[in-house]
Design an enzyme around this catalytic site. Structure first.
Site, PDB file in Angstrom:
ATOM      1  CB  SER A  13      -0.969   0.006   1.198  1.00 12.79           C
ATOM      2  OG  SER A  13      -1.820  -1.112   1.161  1.00 12.79           O
ATOM      3  CB  VAL A  14       4.248   2.203  -0.659  1.00 16.19           C
ATOM      4  CG1 VAL A  14       4.508   1.757   0.770  1.00 16.19           C
ATOM      5  CG2 VAL A  14       4.766   1.184  -1.665  1.00 16.19           C
ATOM      6  CE  LYS A  38      -0.751  -6.659  -8.373  1.00 19.61           C
ATOM      7  NZ  LYS A  38       0.069  -5.764  -7.529  1.00 19.61           N
ATOM      8  N   GLY A 115       3.137  -6.527  -2.929  1.00 23.00           N
ATOM      9  CA  GLY A 115       3.770  -6.209  -1.661  1.00 23.00           C
ATOM     10  C   GLY A 115       5.172  -5.669  -1.869  1.00 23.00           C
ATOM     11  NE  ARG A 173       3.456  15.611   1.352  1.00 24.43           N
ATOM     12  CZ  ARG A 173       3.896  16.839   1.560  1.00 24.43           C
ATOM     13  NH1 ARG A 173       4.270  17.588   0.528  1.00 24.43           N
ATOM     14  NH2 ARG A 173       3.977  17.334   2.779  1.00 24.43           N
ATOM     15  CD  GLN A 208     -11.614   7.159 -10.182  1.00 23.05           C
ATOM     16  OE1 GLN A 208     -12.200   8.185 -10.534  1.00 23.05           O
ATOM     17  NE2 GLN A 208     -12.073   6.366  -9.231  1.00 23.05           N
TER      18      GLN A 208
END
Length: 231
Positions: A13-14, A38, A115, A173, A208
């Site tokens: 989740s970065v 992916k 991950g 960020r 998006q």
């Protein structure tokens, strides 16, 4: 010559997906044909069309060609199947064949990991072993948050220990309220053995948006002429 990149992250989740999207859009705006890949997608959901993963769908949406979902994401694991406690063999030949097929169709393939660099698959092997087998150059996504300097340096060292080049990194960020953002970027720029090729600001619904303007492809230099790293 065909070119492929592997996108890893300092953690889960970065922002690997939004950075993959940004890189695909930047390459496409330069007149190149692109495809996202992916190989293994965790946390996929059952739909009328079959198992689907939201990150893989983002990559599919910015690929130059109209490709079937399975070409973008050959292995889609459900939430239950995503647990390392759920023993499930991974068909690495399927992953390699899928990558080779995409590479034959487009100028650039951006391969998004799952991950971090050492995140384990259901067979308790890290996907990074397959990346080493394919000899893919690596781009690292750093989610700018507390502790990210340590995570970034450890990830860079792990990639180097595996014999692959870290060709660049992107700052994402993910915490708009984080103090000392500029100082963190400065330290990472001094300590990481690869150039900063982009900074993504905090953006709602970034998956998006048009993000290519945040990537500086010129910082990759001659790497864009490389397909794979020769052993």
């Amino acid at each position: 010559m065909l070119k492929r990149f592997f996108i890893t992250g300092t953690d889960t989740s970065v922002g690997k997906t939004v950075v993959s999207r940004a890189l695909l859009q930047a390459l496409s705006s330069g007149g190149k044909s692109v495809a996202g890949y992916k190989p293994v997608a965790k946390g996929s959901k059952e739909t009328p069309e079959g198992m689907r993963n939201k990150d893989a769908l983002v990559l599919q949406s910015v690929s130059s060609l109209e490709l079937p979902y399975e070409a973008i994401n050959p292995i889609a694991l459900s939430e239950e199947e995503s647990s390392v406690a759920h023993s499930c063999p991974i068909n690495y030949t399927l992953l390699s064949n899928g990558l080779a097929s995409l590479s034959d169709k487009v100028d650039h393939v951006v391969v998004e990991g799952t991950g971090g660099w050492r995140s384990l698959m259901n067979d308790l092997r890290p996907l990074s072993e397959w990346v080493v087998q394919e000899q893919l150059p690596v781009l690292m996504v750093v989610g700018i948050q507390e502790g990210c300097i340590n995570h970034a340096l450890l990830t860079a060292q792990a990639v180097a220990n595996d014999g692959l080049p870290l060709i660049g990194w992107v700052a994402n960020r993910i915490n708009p309220g984080l103090a000392h953002y500029a100082e963190i970027i400065d330290v990472l720029g001094k300590k990481l053995p690869a150039p900063l090729i982009g900074e993504l600001p905090y953006l709602p619904r970034a998956e998006q948006r048009e993000l290519g303007q945040y990537i500086r492809l010129s910082m990759l230099g001659s790497v864009l002429a490389v397909d794979r790293i020769m052993a």
